[in-house]
Write a protein that holds these residues in place. Structure first.
Motif, mmCIF file in Angstrom:
data_model
loop_
_atom_site.group_PDB
_atom_site.id
_atom_site.type_symbol
_atom_site.label_atom_id
_atom_site.label_comp_id
_atom_site.label_asym_id
_atom_site.label_seq_id
_atom_site.Cartn_x
_atom_site.Cartn_y
_atom_site.Cartn_z
ATOM 1 N N UNK A 12 0.709 -1.287 -0.004
ATOM 2 C CA UNK A 12 0.019 0.015 0.128
ATOM 3 C C UNK A 12 0.670 1.259 -0.172
ATOM 4 N N UNK A 13 2.239 1.061 0.004
ATOM 5 C CA UNK A 13 3.108 2.218 0.011
ATOM 6 C C UNK A 13 2.722 3.140 -0.991
ATOM 7 N N UNK A 14 2.890 2.680 -2.255
ATOM 8 C CA UNK A 14 2.817 3.856 -3.441
ATOM 9 C C UNK A 14 1.316 4.550 -3.556
ATOM 10 N N UNK A 15 0.389 3.901 -2.898
ATOM 11 C CA UNK A 15 -0.950 4.402 -2.771
ATOM 12 C C UNK A 15 -0.832 5.756 -1.719
ATOM 13 N N UNK A 16 0.073 5.463 -0.568
ATOM 14 C CA UNK A 16 0.092 6.432 0.403
ATOM 15 C C UNK A 16 0.740 7.744 -0.105
ATOM 16 N N UNK A 17 1.826 7.338 -0.862
ATOM 17 C CA UNK A 17 2.580 8.394 -1.472
ATOM 18 C C UNK A 17 1.789 9.117 -2.368
ATOM 19 N N UNK A 18 1.188 8.500 -3.357
ATOM 20 C CA UNK A 18 0.171 9.076 -4.476
ATOM 21 C C UNK A 18 -1.054 10.029 -3.509
ATOM 22 N N UNK A 19 -1.298 9.489 -2.363
ATOM 23 C CA UNK A 19 -2.258 10.294 -1.447
ATOM 24 C C UNK A 19 -1.545 11.626 -1.138
ATOM 25 N N UNK B 68 0.840 13.332 -2.507
ATOM 26 C CA UNK B 68 0.983 14.385 -3.794
ATOM 27 C C UNK B 68 -0.459 14.821 -4.016
ATOM 28 N N UNK B 69 -1.483 13.928 -3.934
ATOM 29 C CA UNK B 69 -2.983 14.435 -4.252
ATOM 30 C C UNK B 69 -3.227 15.587 -3.171
ATOM 31 N N UNK C 60 -1.413 17.555 -1.808
ATOM 32 C CA UNK C 60 -0.661 18.898 -2.077
ATOM 33 C C UNK C 60 -1.435 19.637 -3.170
ATOM 34 N N UNK C 61 -1.817 18.863 -4.347
ATOM 35 C CA UNK C 61 -2.325 19.469 -5.175
ATOM 36 C C UNK C 61 -3.576 20.139 -5.015
ATOM 37 N N UNK C 62 -4.513 19.301 -4.355
ATOM 38 C CA UNK C 62 -5.699 19.858 -3.655
ATOM 39 C C UNK C 62 -5.378 21.278 -2.790
ATOM 40 N N UNK C 63 -4.442 21.036 -2.059
ATOM 41 C CA UNK C 63 -4.162 22.424 -1.174
ATOM 42 C C UNK C 63 -3.851 23.459 -2.069
ATOM 43 N N UNK C 64 -2.860 23.340 -3.051
ATOM 44 C CA UNK C 64 -2.742 24.227 -3.804
ATOM 45 C C UNK C 64 -3.707 25.034 -4.616
ATOM 46 N N UNK C 65 -4.896 24.115 -5.028
ATOM 47 C CA UNK C 65 -5.762 24.726 -5.884
ATOM 48 C C UNK C 65 -6.809 25.333 -4.686
#
Length: 404
Positions: free
Chosen positions: A260-267, A269-270, A272-277
């Protein structure tokens, strides 16, 4: 006076009216920068600390039960595995049962276990900072076992009972003393429930005593019950595991438990993108609202400027003013973001599970990312002011001054 100087003078004069926009953008920027900084540190720590940790590079090799053609896990086997390509080290585990006699008369059954650096238990209480490697006669046990709390015995010498081989199927109890130097979270059971870590010599001595085998020859005849092969890098784990399995040994890797580690890392990143938006939307809406209100309030000023010969593009100094306001808000947001991130990091470091992922006292994004975010904040505020400023600039001097 040029447009920039006039805009700067206006910003100073109207600072009270602009306070709301500065506060809005600053707080939004601070929250986003603080969260992005912690997320970036967590992701970096995950990449370097988890992916390349010895635990994630470890391969567990069990005894080849039911395979008479495969050698047992002796010291010779450990040396053979250590020579495989891309292997950094081979760490052994031996276990033997023993009893702890408590003051209340209870006997707690534990398993003396050799410590493997790749799989260090999460110690919750200890007599010293660095427990491992353990000294002869020392034990690190689970904080609770079989309903008995052992944490209050840390630092004390406790009575232990081991078994000495007499004949096939028969043994006799041998009492002794050991010092409990630490306890760990009992939910951590990678070495089975009830594992109590002891020095290698102590475990081998008790195991040889139980089996009736001389201590000197125990690891070369009976051997260990488990070996841990540590690969040089996380990328080498599949190849090393395949090499171990080709030798006939059952092997599994802890990487399989971290799928599940890649999914955690992708979360991360997501998020961060939402906060930037969110930051962009708040800055844009705030700029549009405040600039529109200021342009209506300053219609007479605009009319006078156009009447005395200012060109329409010069009246667009409102955009310059908002860009200056955005720059001030971005700088304040950076300072607040650093403070917010530092406070949040300090709280997270209070958790033993989260502390490794929050390093540094001021967790901010990398310098290029920080400059990009601050520049985007200024740009979004300026763009948000463009439409109201254009409407104000298109007014005729007569319409702007008719109520003056």
């Amino acid at each position: 006076m040029n447009t920039f100087s006039l805009a700067l003078a206006n910003v100073r004069a109207l600072r009270r009216r602009l306070f709301g926009l500065v506060a809005l953008v600053s707080v939004a920027a601070a929250v986003c920068l603080g969260a992005l900084g912690i997320a970036a540190r967590a992701q970096g720590a995950t990449d370097t600390g988890v992916k390349e940790s010895s635990a994630n590079r470890s391969i567990t090799v069990d005894k080849p039960d039911g395979r008479p053609d495969t050698p047992q896990l002796t010291d010779r086997t450990a040396a053979r595995l250590a020579k495989l390509p891309h292997v950094e080290s081979v760490q052994h585990r031996a276990q033997v049962s023993f009893g702890v006699l408590t003051e209340t008369g209870d006997t707690v059954l534990l398993y003396a276990t050799t410590h493997r650096p790749a799989l260090t238990p999460p110690v919750t209480k200890s007599v010293r900072k660095n427990l491992f490697p353990l000294r002869p006669g020392e034990l690190v046990a689970p904080a609770a076992a079989q309903g008995v709390d052992l944490s209050n015995l840390v630092g004390q010498k406790i009575d232990v009972e081991t078994t000495r081989y007499v004949r096939q199927g028969e043994g006799t109890g041998v009492t002794g003393k050991a010092r409990l130097v630490g306890v760990y979270d009992p939910t951590w059971q990678l070495d089975n429930p009830g594992a109590a870590y002891a020095a290698d010599d102590t475990v081998i001595e008790w195991a040889a005593q139980r089996s009736g085998e001389p201590v000197d020859s125990y690891v070369s005849t009976i051997g260990y019950d488990q070996l841990t092969v540590v690969a040089k890098t996380a990328a080498d784990v599949p190849a090393v595991m395949e090499s171990v399995q080709r030798l006939g040994y059952p092997a599994v890797t802890l990487q399989q438990q971290l799928e599940a580690l890649p999914a955690v890392l992708e979360m991360i990143r997501l998020v961060g993108q939402v906060l930037l938006g969110v930051l962009g939307v708040l800055a844009f809406v705030g700029a549009v609202t405040v600039t529109g209100a200021l342009s209506r309030q300053r219609a007479q000023e605009i009319g006078i400027l156009k009447a005395v010969g200012f060109r329409t593009r010069s009246v667009l100094m409102l955009v310059t003013e908002m860009a200056l306001v955005g720059a001030v808000a971005a700088l304040i947001g950076a300072v607040l973001g650093a403070a917010l991130g530092s406070g949040a990091a300090a709280l997270l470091r209070g958790s033993a599970d989260l502390a490794p992922y929050v390093d540094g006292w001021v967790p901010l994004p990398s310098a290029p990312t920080l400059l990009l975010l601050l520049g985007l904040t200024v740009l979004v505020v300026a763009i948000g002011s463009l439409a109201p400023a254009r409407r104000a600039a298109s007014m005729s001097p007569t319409d702007a001054m008719k109520d003056w």
